[in-house]
Structure formats: structure tokens, C-alpha cells
Design a protein around this motif. Sequence first.
Motif, PDB file in Angstrom:
ATOM      1  N   ASP A 232       0.835  -1.207   0.000  1.00  0.00           N
ATOM      2  CA  ASP A 232       0.000   0.000   0.000  1.00  0.00           C
ATOM      3  C   ASP A 232       0.867   1.254   0.000  1.00  0.00           C
ATOM      4  O   ASP A 232       0.600   2.221  -0.727  1.00  0.00           O
ATOM      5  CB  ASP A 232      -0.919   0.011   1.229  1.00  0.00           C
ATOM      6  N   ALA A 233       1.919   1.255   0.830  1.00  0.00           N
ATOM      7  CA  ALA A 233       2.787   2.424   0.926  1.00  0.00           C
ATOM      8  C   ALA A 233       3.510   2.696  -0.395  1.00  0.00           C
ATOM      9  O   ALA A 233       3.808   3.856  -0.713  1.00  0.00           O
ATOM     10  CB  ALA A 233       3.807   2.224   2.043  1.00  0.00           C
ATOM     11  N   ALA A 234       3.785   1.633  -1.143  1.00  0.00           N
ATOM     12  CA  ALA A 234       4.440   1.791  -2.436  1.00  0.00           C
ATOM     13  C   ALA A 234       3.445   2.058  -3.562  1.00  0.00           C
ATOM     14  O   ALA A 234       3.857   2.276  -4.710  1.00  0.00           O
ATOM     15  CB  ALA A 234       5.256   0.541  -2.766  1.00  0.00           C
ATOM     16  N   GLY A 235       2.150   2.048  -3.241  1.00  0.00           N
ATOM     17  CA  GLY A 235       1.124   2.299  -4.249  1.00  0.00           C
ATOM     18  C   GLY A 235       1.029   1.224  -5.305  1.00  0.00           C
ATOM     19  O   GLY A 235       0.677   1.497  -6.461  1.00  0.00           O
ATOM     20  N   VAL A 236       1.308  -0.025  -4.934  1.00  0.00           N
ATOM     21  CA  VAL A 236       1.343  -1.115  -5.917  1.00  0.00           C
ATOM     22  C   VAL A 236      -0.076  -1.511  -6.311  1.00  0.00           C
ATOM     23  O   VAL A 236      -0.921  -1.796  -5.463  1.00  0.00           O
ATOM     24  CB  VAL A 236       2.097  -2.329  -5.345  1.00  0.00           C
ATOM     25  N   ARG A 237      -0.319  -1.523  -7.621  1.00  0.00           N
ATOM     26  CA  ARG A 237      -1.640  -1.886  -8.142  1.00  0.00           C
ATOM     27  C   ARG A 237      -1.487  -2.585  -9.493  1.00  0.00           C
ATOM     28  O   ARG A 237      -0.378  -2.724 -10.018  1.00  0.00           O
ATOM     29  CB  ARG A 237      -2.515  -0.639  -8.279  1.00  0.00           C
ATOM     30  N   ALA A 238      -2.613  -2.990 -10.046  1.00  0.00           N
ATOM     31  CA  ALA A 238      -2.614  -3.744 -11.298  1.00  0.00           C
ATOM     32  C   ALA A 238      -1.944  -2.957 -12.420  1.00  0.00           C
ATOM     33  O   ALA A 238      -2.114  -1.741 -12.540  1.00  0.00           O
ATOM     34  CB  ALA A 238      -4.045  -4.088 -11.689  1.00  0.00           C
ATOM     35  N   GLY A 239      -1.141  -3.676 -13.198  1.00  0.00           N
ATOM     36  CA  GLY A 239      -0.494  -3.088 -14.352  1.00  0.00           C
ATOM     37  C   GLY A 239       0.849  -2.446 -14.071  1.00  0.00           C
ATOM     38  O   GLY A 239       1.561  -2.074 -15.010  1.00  0.00           O
ATOM     39  N   GLN A 240       1.210  -2.298 -12.806  1.00  0.00           N
ATOM     40  CA  GLN A 240       2.496  -1.683 -12.472  1.00  0.00           C
ATOM     41  C   GLN A 240       3.628  -2.709 -12.517  1.00  0.00           C
ATOM     42  O   GLN A 240       3.405  -3.897 -12.300  1.00  0.00           O
ATOM     43  CB  GLN A 240       2.444  -1.050 -11.084  1.00  0.00           C
ATOM     44  N   ARG A 241       4.835  -2.199 -12.748  1.00  0.00           N
ATOM     45  CA  ARG A 241       6.033  -3.029 -12.666  1.00  0.00           C
ATOM     46  C   ARG A 241       6.667  -2.771 -11.301  1.00  0.00           C
ATOM     47  O   ARG A 241       7.057  -1.644 -10.992  1.00  0.00           O
ATOM     48  CB  ARG A 241       7.024  -2.691 -13.784  1.00  0.00           C
TER      49      ARG A 241
END
Length: 271
Positions: free
Chosen positions: A38-47
Motif C-alpha cells: 500500500d505504501a508503495a502504491g502497488v496496483r494492477a499493471g504496475q512493474r
Amino acid sequence: MIITDFDAHERERWTGRAAAYERSFGRLCAYPAEALLDAAGVRAGQRMIDVGTGPGTVAALALARGADVVAVDAEPSMLTLARRTAPGATVVEAVLPRLPFPAGGADAVVANFVLNHVGNPAAALAELCRVVRPGGRVAVTIWPYPQPPLQRLWGEIFTAAGGETSADLPRVAPERNFARTEEGLAGLLAAAGLADVQCATLAWEHRADAEDWWAGPANGIGMLGLLMERQPVAVRERIRQQYDLLSARYRDADGLLVLPTAALLASGRVD
């Protein structure tokens, strides 16, 4: 790339110990994984690059979010576990402070309890920042100091058993170290040039089978394992006795240990 004495110690200490880690400290280190993503903002489509992936726990959770994941570790036995845990990730063997990736190629980088295990934390963090694009995020966790009860318990056990805690234990050089506090970790990220730096303490109770928890140091994991190996047989036997005695106050009705602990979670944006 400069490899410090502390880095060399870490490579030796973790060689071939992935299974022992997974049994003992693996679940403990998994606790902050979702908050880290969450802190890294990781979501679908990201590398996303998961540096120090260990058994692949964070990588697997990022894959479940739909991210394109690269899982990196310095220890081959950890990568074997990561391939099983996160079969959709690209698995790469690499040692900080050098990653075999181009600058700005990732949307996010995470490092779960990795800065605890490097001899030059600033250089390692700079490398994490290098591989993230402008606007992307870096998120890390470390263990705090002063230590929470879970970590202090081992010191109490060694002291009660008359174990010798050698002064020559491998340590990060003072000029390269930083305070393992919210302020110290936030300052490290800010000094690396990250913007929007945030740092918080995560506190929880770790539930563990007493034999699994003992298995970590008993199998040479980390600094505790090194200390255990250095003790005479009679002292190791007393350490086990004190472990049973002093850990008993943390036993729940179901026989599991319930150990209060905490970690520091920090993140920032690459400008």
C-alpha cells in the motif's frame, strides 16, 4: 561495488538457510507485507521490484494485485522458495548495492526488512531509488531500536543462561549506520532525495509454535544463530532451558507463543 565485512557476514549467515527461515522468522516478516505494498502504491499493471524477496511472500501478494513483479534476492535457496511461492514473478539473483536493472524502469520498489541486512544502508537505498521512475515510490521496513518485547526476549534468554554475547559481532560501521527509529529511517529516505516521506510504527502480536520459533536461532538464522553457534554445548543446553522457562509467560491457552513486536514502515516518492 563495495562489499563491507558486514555484507560478507550476511551472505555467509544466510547461505542455504531458506527452509529454516521460512519455518521460523518467515511468518513474522510477512506481517507488514500488505501495508508495504500500500505504501508503495502497488496496483494492477504496475512493474514492481521486490528486493530481498526471501521466500517470495511480498512478491506473491503483489502478483495477486495484478502487478508485473520482479523478485530479487542474494541467496539462491531463497529464490528457490520464491519460485514456488510466486510462480508468476521474474526471479533474479542480485546483491545490493547493485541491481541489474536500468534506471527508472520500475513503478515501485519494496524492500521488506532488507536495510537491516546491508553494510551500507544509504548506498542500498540509493540503488532502490535509481531503478524507480520519477513519480514512482519506494517502500521499506526495518526492525526498530529500542527493541520490542519479541526481540528483547532472546537477549533475556541469553543473559539468564550465562551466554557470552561477543563484542566482535559483525556490525554496520558507525559512519554508515542510522538510528533505527521513525525519525532515523525517515531521515535516511529524505537524504536519498525521496519526497513525500512517511514513516510509521506497525505493532502486532506474533503467534508462533514454540518449536518453530526456537528453530530459527537453533539453525543458525541471523545474529542470534551466530551467537548460539559460539556457545559451548553446556551453555546451549542452558539457553534451551531458559527459552522454555522465559517464553512460557507468552504462551496462550492453545500453547502458541503470543509475542508483542513492531516494525518501522517508511516510503517516499522519487522526483
